[in-house]
Design an enzyme around this catalytic site. Structure first.
Site, PDB file in Angstrom:
ATOM      1  CG  ASP A  64      15.883  -7.599  36.458  1.00  0.00           C
ATOM      2  OD1 ASP A  64      15.477  -7.235  35.342  1.00  0.00           O
ATOM      3  OD2 ASP A  64      15.236  -7.455  37.492  1.00  0.00           O
ATOM      4  CG  LEU A  65      21.034 -10.519  38.801  1.00  0.00           C
ATOM      5  CD1 LEU A  65      21.179 -11.515  39.944  1.00  0.00           C
ATOM      6  CD2 LEU A  65      21.903  -9.297  39.052  1.00  0.00           C
TER       7      LEU A  65
END
Length: 429
Positions: free
Chosen positions: A193-194
């Site tokens: 996600d990051l």
């Protein structure tokens, strides 16, 4: 930058009229339709750079991460999820039902003024709501659309739901992480996600730069799958070029030795010996015979990694961690400790880099958050120009009324809840 007015309405949560630097993206408007982490992280990166970021959330519940906990903090009747606090600083919030006429009207007004829109719906969802990429660009040809999906917007598995840990497995990262080949482990933060948020912000800035030349917006697409494969680095070329299948091998580097975590008396340290000169310096400092055949080159040390580890830990056994780190530093050997997060956020070096910030939250009061990772300085390096005025992640719909006023929207009549532009006889434009 487009010539639309994106000035902040008086009374919204963002700081205005201060002498603080505005940030390199001051004047840009970002509409953040995303939820969970990948898209919100991209939006927060742009907000940290000074963009005005309006977060559009579902009425009643808001972003999914408002309910992701424990931990929750604050009053029992209005608990705040620390997960949400991690990825929504420097934003405003408006609650819109995009299946309603009112919600679609407000969103159209926002899109007409926006420089960037961020979305991480599954492919086809925005199309069904009437906001396909073509329709958004018909409203605003200069709009940059950042779209983040799990597996990519096309291809045979494009419609699969993409969640971080699933992608860590599917993209091979878990096979590289763990104590050994039979112990696959997830990375301790939602790294897919990051990274997809970071790649998305990077692509968005590139698209804005190109728009300066062409005047036209475009679509930027990335995915959790793409982001993880994008950081395979030397492990990827081991597979594609050397024909090897990399495996997890714990806390030691697969191509450099000694490089990793080593035990000492009542503790552990990490070292990185990345050159032959440094190896000889290290060996001399600790009485290791650097000329042994199995230690003669980095390639030999990698082939004989277990012997290297055994020898290093033998000489480290006479030292406690702090004196050992001091000796390594004196010898010029890169080394460090393994800190817990409470130690990290208490560390003076972290504070010196602006990586801890205090913000005033509407419910929690003053809270400390991890800070933005970028700093800016004047060309002559005489003054720091980093944006330092930060705002807390917003409550749900905290800025809704002010945003509607800024858009010039007023009630259509005394009883209807729909909204139209002031001075307009019909919904939308």
């Amino acid at each position: 930058m487009s010539q639309k007015s994106t000035s902040r309405p008086e009374g919204t949560s963002q700081t205005a009229g201060t002498s603080q630097p505005e940030g390199p993206l001051a004047g840009y408007l970002v509409v953040d339709l995303s939820r969970a982490l990948a898209g919100p992280h991209a939006g927060m990166m742009l907000a940290d750079l000074g963009a005005r970021v309006i977060k559009v959330e579902n009425p009643g519940t808001g972003d999914d991460t408002r309910g992701w906990g424990p931990p929750f903090v604050g009053p029992e009747d209005d608990p705040q999820a620390t997960y949400f606090l991690s990825c929504n600083r420097n934003k405003e919030s408006i609650a819109l039902d995009l299946k309603s006429d009112d919600g679609r009207t407000v969103l159209r007004e926002l899109l007409e003024r926006a420089d960037v829109v961020i979305e991480n719906f599954r492919p086809g969802v925005l199309d069904r709501l009437g906001f396909s990429a073509a329709e958004m660009h018909a409203l605003n040809p200069s709009l940059v659309v950042l779209s983040i999906t799990g597996f990519g917007h096309d291809g045979p598995e494009s419609r699969r739901s993409g969640y971080d840990q699933i992608l860590q497995g599917e993209a091979g990262l878990m096979s590289l992480t763990g104590s050994g080949p039979d112990d696959p482990q997830r990375v301790g933060v939602p790294i897919a996600d990051l990274l997809s948020g970071m790649y998305g912000a990077f692509g968005t800035l590139a698209a804005l730069l190109q728009r300066e030349r062409t005047g036209q917006g475009q679509i930027v697409r990335t995915s959790l799958l793409a982001a993880l494969i994008g950081v395979h680095a030397f492990q990827g070329t081991r597979a594609t070029v050397a024909g090897e299948v990399p495996k997890a091998q714990g806390n030691h580097h697969p191509s450099i030795a000694p490089y990793g975590l080593f035990h000492c008396r009542q503790g552990r340290v990490q070292i990185s010996v990345g050159s032959e000169k440094l190896w000889r310096t290290f060996a001399d400092a600790f009485g290791i015979d650097a000329g042994r055949p199995e230690f003669a080159s980095n390639a030999e040390r990698v082939r004989n990694r277990e012997k290297v580890i055994e020898e290093v830990e033998r000489v480290f056994a006479d030292y406690e961690a702090e004196p050992l780190l001091a000796k390594l530093n004196d010898a010029g050997v890169p080394a460090g400790k393994v800190r817990t997060l409470d130690e990290v956020y208490a560390w003076e070096q972290v504070h010196s880099q602006g990586l801890v910030i205090d913000v005033d939250h509407k419910i929690l009061g003053n809270v400390t958050l991890p800070g933005p990772p970028l700093r800016f300085f004047s060309a002559a390096d005489t003054a720091e120009t980093t944006l330092k005025a930060h705002t807390a992640p917003p409550l749900l719909d905290q800025d809704g009324e002010q945003i509607r006023q800024w858009l010039g929207l007023v009630p259509a009549n005394a009883t209807a809840g729909s909204m139209v532009p002031a001075g307009s006889a019909t919904e939308g434009r």
